[in-house]
Design a protein around this motif. Structure first.
Motif, PDB file in Angstrom:
ATOM      1  N   LEU A 212       0.826  -1.209   0.000  1.00 51.16           N
ATOM      2  CA  LEU A 212       0.000   0.000   0.000  1.00 51.16           C
ATOM      3  C   LEU A 212       0.864   1.265   0.000  1.00 51.16           C
ATOM      4  N   MET A 213       1.976   1.207   0.715  1.00 49.78           N
ATOM      5  CA  MET A 213       2.887   2.358   0.724  1.00 49.78           C
ATOM      6  C   MET A 213       3.444   2.625  -0.666  1.00 49.78           C
ATOM      7  N   VAL A 214       3.797   1.554  -1.370  1.00 50.85           N
ATOM      8  CA  VAL A 214       4.319   1.715  -2.728  1.00 50.85           C
ATOM      9  C   VAL A 214       3.251   2.305  -3.652  1.00 50.85           C
ATOM     10  N   LEU A 215       2.003   1.897  -3.449  1.00 48.29           N
ATOM     11  CA  LEU A 215       0.926   2.349  -4.328  1.00 48.29           C
ATOM     12  C   LEU A 215       0.472   3.775  -4.029  1.00 48.29           C
ATOM     13  N   TYR A 216       0.398   4.123  -2.745  1.00 51.13           N
ATOM     14  CA  TYR A 216      -0.263   5.376  -2.377  1.00 51.13           C
ATOM     15  C   TYR A 216       0.643   6.409  -1.699  1.00 51.13           C
ATOM     16  N   ALA A 217       1.862   6.034  -1.348  1.00 50.63           N
ATOM     17  CA  ALA A 217       2.698   6.970  -0.592  1.00 50.63           C
ATOM     18  C   ALA A 217       3.886   7.501  -1.380  1.00 50.63           C
ATOM     19  N   ILE A 218       3.998   7.131  -2.652  1.00 53.93           N
ATOM     20  CA  ILE A 218       5.129   7.630  -3.439  1.00 53.93           C
ATOM     21  C   ILE A 218       4.958   9.116  -3.748  1.00 53.93           C
ATOM     22  N   GLU A 219       3.755   9.487  -4.175  1.00 53.41           N
ATOM     23  CA  GLU A 219       3.510  10.891  -4.504  1.00 53.41           C
ATOM     24  C   GLU A 219       3.185  11.719  -3.267  1.00 53.41           C
ATOM     25  N   SER A 220       2.651  11.084  -2.241  1.00 46.87           N
ATOM     26  CA  SER A 220       2.320  11.785  -0.995  1.00 46.87           C
ATOM     27  C   SER A 220       3.075  11.103   0.143  1.00 46.87           C
ATOM     28  N   VAL A 221       4.299  11.557   0.366  1.00 44.85           N
ATOM     29  CA  VAL A 221       5.183  10.888   1.319  1.00 44.85           C
ATOM     30  C   VAL A 221       4.642  10.968   2.742  1.00 44.85           C
ATOM     31  N   TYR A 222       3.853  12.011   3.026  1.00 44.12           N
ATOM     32  CA  TYR A 222       3.344  12.171   4.386  1.00 44.12           C
ATOM     33  C   TYR A 222       2.485  10.985   4.819  1.00 44.12           C
ATOM     34  N   ARG A 223       1.962  10.228   3.847  1.00 47.18           N
ATOM     35  CA  ARG A 223       1.132   9.074   4.192  1.00 47.18           C
ATOM     36  C   ARG A 223       1.950   7.932   4.791  1.00 47.18           C
ATOM     37  N   CYS A 224       3.248   7.948   4.578  1.00 48.89           N
ATOM     38  CA  CYS A 224       4.100   6.874   5.113  1.00 48.89           C
ATOM     39  C   CYS A 224       4.000   6.786   6.632  1.00 48.89           C
ATOM     40  N   VAL A 225       3.848   7.928   7.285  1.00 46.34           N
ATOM     41  CA  VAL A 225       3.805   7.918   8.752  1.00 46.34           C
ATOM     42  C   VAL A 225       2.575   7.170   9.261  1.00 46.34           C
ATOM     43  N   TYR A 226       1.505   7.176   8.485  1.00 45.86           N
ATOM     44  CA  TYR A 226       0.300   6.457   8.905  1.00 45.86           C
ATOM     45  C   TYR A 226       0.525   4.943   8.827  1.00 45.86           C
ATOM     46  N   PHE A 227       1.182   4.504   7.771  1.00 44.48           N
ATOM     47  CA  PHE A 227       1.470   3.075   7.640  1.00 44.48           C
ATOM     48  C   PHE A 227       2.469   2.617   8.705  1.00 44.48           C
ATOM     49  N   LEU A 228       3.456   3.451   8.988  1.00 48.37           N
ATOM     50  CA  LEU A 228       4.458   3.084   9.989  1.00 48.37           C
ATOM     51  C   LEU A 228       3.848   3.012  11.389  1.00 48.37           C
ATOM     52  N   SER A 229       3.023   3.989  11.724  1.00 48.08           N
ATOM     53  CA  SER A 229       2.386   3.966  13.047  1.00 48.08           C
ATOM     54  C   SER A 229       1.426   2.787  13.175  1.00 48.08           C
ATOM     55  N   ALA A 230       0.749   2.439  12.079  1.00 39.88           N
ATOM     56  CA  ALA A 230      -0.131   1.267  12.103  1.00 39.88           C
ATOM     57  C   ALA A 230       0.677  -0.017  12.289  1.00 39.88           C
ATOM     58  N   SER A 231       1.857  -0.072  11.698  1.00 40.00           N
ATOM     59  CA  SER A 231       2.725  -1.249  11.859  1.00 40.00           C
ATOM     60  C   SER A 231       3.192  -1.388  13.304  1.00 40.00           C
ATOM     61  N   ILE A 232       3.552  -0.274  13.924  1.00 40.16           N
ATOM     62  CA  ILE A 232       3.973  -0.307  15.332  1.00 40.16           C
ATOM     63  C   ILE A 232       2.819  -0.759  16.222  1.00 40.16           C
ATOM     64  N   LEU A 233       1.629  -0.264  15.929  1.00 39.39           N
ATOM     65  CA  LEU A 233       0.452  -0.667  16.701  1.00 39.39           C
ATOM     66  C   LEU A 233       0.172  -2.160  16.532  1.00 39.39           C
ATOM     67  N   LEU A 234       0.389  -2.663  15.339  1.00 33.42           N
ATOM     68  CA  LEU A 234       0.161  -4.084  15.073  1.00 33.42           C
ATOM     69  C   LEU A 234       1.158  -4.953  15.839  1.00 33.42           C
ATOM     70  N   LEU A 235       2.410  -4.529  15.891  1.00 31.34           N
ATOM     71  CA  LEU A 235       3.413  -5.280  16.653  1.00 31.34           C
ATOM     72  C   LEU A 235       3.108  -5.241  18.148  1.00 31.34           C
ATOM     73  N   SER A 236       2.612  -4.112  18.604  1.00 29.45           N
ATOM     74  CA  SER A 236       2.222  -4.023  20.010  1.00 29.45           C
ATOM     75  C   SER A 236       1.037  -4.937  20.310  1.00 29.45           C
ATOM     76  N   PHE A 237       0.173  -5.094  19.332  1.00 30.00           N
ATOM     77  CA  PHE A 237      -0.999  -5.961  19.477  1.00 30.00           C
ATOM     78  C   PHE A 237      -0.591  -7.411  19.746  1.00 30.00           C
ATOM     79  N   LEU A 238       0.566  -7.815  19.210  1.00 28.16           N
ATOM     80  CA  LEU A 238       1.044  -9.188  19.410  1.00 28.16           C
ATOM     81  C   LEU A 238       1.336  -9.486  20.876  1.00 28.16           C
ATOM     82  N   GLN A 239       1.632  -8.460  21.655  1.00 24.26           N
ATOM     83  CA  GLN A 239       1.938  -8.679  23.070  1.00 24.26           C
ATOM     84  C   GLN A 239       0.684  -8.836  23.921  1.00 24.26           C
ATOM     85  N   LEU A 240      -0.437  -8.432  23.372  1.00 20.57           N
ATOM     86  CA  LEU A 240      -1.677  -8.444  24.149  1.00 20.57           C
ATOM     87  C   LEU A 240      -2.521  -9.680  23.896  1.00 20.57           C
ATOM     88  N   VAL A 241      -2.428 -10.224  22.699  1.00 19.96           N
ATOM     89  CA  VAL A 241      -3.301 -11.343  22.310  1.00 19.96           C
ATOM     90  C   VAL A 241      -2.591 -12.675  22.518  1.00 19.96           C
TER      91      VAL A 241
END
Length: 241
Positions: A212-241
């Motif tokens: 998704l980053m390759v498709l939608y964040a190349i022209e709008s780099v600011y969107r990368c931070v949303y994907f990165l923060s979602a990835s961090i949240l997903l890794l944190s989710f692994l500790q809870l479940v």
């Protein structure tokens, strides 16, 4: 431009790895090697303490809202970096309790022995390494988040003469998400996924985020931070479940 970006990312990762490893060695030297490894042995010592992480995260969120999300992201990255350095120090202490040939064997790919065949010290060493690598993964993502937040940080700095708070901050929500995501990483003495079965599905989701980053964040780099923060949240989710 691609080569320049790749070079900057590689330099960032190399610097981060060196600082974490050197920080771990410095921590071990400062404590004179007297670091407790009980957290990797007994379940009771592995219980999370969320009181102080919640206080830190609350302050970080207030910092993000009151100033700029990029400032909060840098603060979070530094704290998680200290956490990774502390785990690296314990990995070094655990290594010092193993024979030299065992340490060399553990560092190679052929050391995939079943846990039942490992001695107690080897189990502690492997668990310490796994915890360190998991925390380092989150730290790497935070460092990339810092990298993409630098333009916002510059804009906030130049805007200080007009307002202490940056309006229309694109890093505000990613900073808030990252702040919440690191609560368990900071509060858990042994940050590790609770169920190994979920690791592979989560890895596929992260691959999907990359697509998704390759498709939608190349022209709008600011969107990368949303994907990165979602990835961090997903890794944190692994500790809870």
């Amino acid at each position: 431009m691609f080569l320049l970006s790749y070079g900057l990312c590689a330099l960032l990762l190399w610097t981060m790895e060196n600082k974490t490893n050197n920080g771990g060695r410095l921590w071990k030297w400062w404590k004179k090697g007297e670091l407790s490894l009980d957290m990797f042995r007994t379940p009771k010592a592995q219980e999370s303490s969320r009181l102080w992480p919640i206080a830190v995260v609350g302050g970080t969120m207030a910092l993000a809202v009151g100033t700029c999300g990029a400032v909060a992201i840098i603060f979070i990255s530094v704290i998680v970096g200290f956490k990774a350095s502390g785990l690296k120090a314990r990995v070094l202490v655990a290594e010092s309790k193993l024979p030299e040939e065992k340490v060399k064997k553990e560092s190679t790919k052929e050391s995939k022995e079943p846990p039942k065949r490992l001695t107690p010290d080897e189990k502690v060493h492997r668990r310490a390494k796994d915890s360190f690598h998991f925390t380092t993964t989150v730290h790497i993502l935070l460092n990339f988040l810092v990298l993409f937040a630098v333009p916002t940080l510059i804009a906030w700095y130049e805007n200080l003469q007009f307002d202490f708070r940056l309006r229309n901050d694109p890093t505000l929500y990613p900073a808030l998400v990252a702040s919440v995501a690191v609560i368990d990483i900071l509060g858990n003495p042994v940050p590790l996924p609770k169920k190994s079965k979920l690791v592979k599905p989560v890895s596929w989701v992260l691959y999907f985020f990359t697509l998704l980053m390759v498709l939608y964040a190349i022209e709008s780099v600011y969107r990368c931070v949303y994907f990165l923060s979602a990835s961090i949240l997903l890794l944190s989710f692994l500790q809870l479940v």
